[in-house]
Design a protein around this motif. Sequence first.
Motif, PDB file in Angstrom:
ATOM      1  N   GLY A   1      -1.393   6.256  -3.170  1.00 51.78           N
ATOM      2  CA  GLY A   1      -1.707   5.006  -3.851  1.00 51.78           C
ATOM      3  C   GLY A   1      -2.213   5.145  -5.267  1.00 51.78           C
TER       4      GLY A   1
ATOM      5  N   VAL B   1      -3.069  -1.954  -2.596  1.00 56.45           N
ATOM      6  CA  VAL B   1      -4.128  -1.055  -2.131  1.00 56.45           C
ATOM      7  C   VAL B   1      -3.893   0.335  -2.714  1.00 56.45           C
ATOM      8  CG1 VAL B   1      -5.290  -0.073  -0.128  1.00 56.45           C
ATOM      9  CG2 VAL B   1      -4.268  -2.363   0.009  1.00 56.45           C
TER      10      VAL B   1
ATOM     11  N   SER C   1       0.844  -1.194   0.000  1.00 56.02           N
ATOM     12  CA  SER C   1       0.000   0.000   0.000  1.00 56.02           C
ATOM     13  C   SER C   1       0.876   1.239   0.000  1.00 56.02           C
ATOM     14  CB  SER C   1      -0.900   0.017   1.236  1.00 56.02           C
ATOM     15  OG  SER C   1      -1.569   1.262   1.358  1.00 56.02           O
TER      16      SER C   1
END
Length: 422
Positions: A348, A366, A343
């Motif tokens: 992101g 993520v 992540s």
Amino acid sequence: MGTHVIKMPDIGEGIAQVELVEWFVKVGDVIAEDQVVADVMTDKATVEIPSPVSGKVLALGGQPGEVMAVGSELIRIEVEGSGNHIDAPQAKPAEAHAAPAPAQTKIEPQPENRPQPATSHTAAPIVPREAHEKPLASPAVRKRALDAGIELRYVHGSGPAGRILHEDLDAFISKPQTALGQAPAGYGKRTDSEQVPVIGLRRKIAQRMQDAKRRVAHFSYVEEIDVTQLEALRQQLNAKHGESRGKLTLLPFLVRAMVVALRDFPQINATYDDEAQIITRHGAVHVGIATQGDNGLMVPVLRHAEAGSLWSNASEIARVAHAARSSKASREELSGSTITLTSLGALGGIVSTPVVNTPEVAIVGVNRMVERPVVIDGQIVVRKMMNLSSSFDHRVVDGMDAALFIQAVRGLLEQPACLFVE
């Protein structure tokens, strides 16, 4: 006075050679017992090498980036008493500079080219560090230097082992500088360049990424998830238990969803030995937590995630991630994962294509959580949405299985009560 020689230690697990990453001392330094003199790197972790004795550094056994055999001479120290090394007969003191003892020629002292502090407020030439020499400084000092347009290789460090302190930046800024250490004007023509050796952790990352892309048949699958209910649950749990149990991020919920979904997809919680042509499906879920540190990407492991609660997994994620960022993680904490979670948090983006952490066969990525309008039952409502961008090894995982696995994770996260229904 005697000579004590520290040899490259046997770090275990059959390792025959390690890479010398960084020196924390130089020739002529007086060091104390248990002081760390160097960092070396194995296939998995960075290891600190302390000195078992106090004394004066006579010679260093290699340059950063050099691969050294276990048992080879790492550093030579002058100590009180006889030491642990017997030199060949040496010349008289008056002749020592002309005819050094043969045993002393095994390691040549490394020249130092560190900048010296200015002795006045007049402009003085700045002697930079060598191109391969990374200045020691805290993240706060590095950010301040970056904001001020200062290259740290031109700043004299007065801290331990030449570490650059805030006071050193103050001194550098307060005195006139030659053009060498200053950032160019916004539209100024630049002709400078810098060569950065690929050593230490960066070399290991490059090798692993190259190996993964060469050997793994990657394919990625992206799905969006409505995490409105999940985020509401997280905030409620933090409000009620945050003070006593600790604050929860989204990561332990994602880990829980992966653990539950993997019960129906054991082929994804697996490792593949492509040389032996053996797939090992694991009952235990050891989740690798991709962690960005100052020196590069590392993957510490949350072991037995299937047996942990939200809070115990959250605590362990924080612990191993901190160990990795501070280069204190052990080999055991950096190996043995069966699936990886990565992540970038607020950075992101919308979609990513993460690289499978071999010999695993899957990595769950993520992306950023955002509020945006969504049509539900014919009505436009604002929901918190987040994408999962995941990659799989197509040699082991079929596309249908990968899609069904991510859809199972999606269902669990969109209806978070299902995470805890057995």
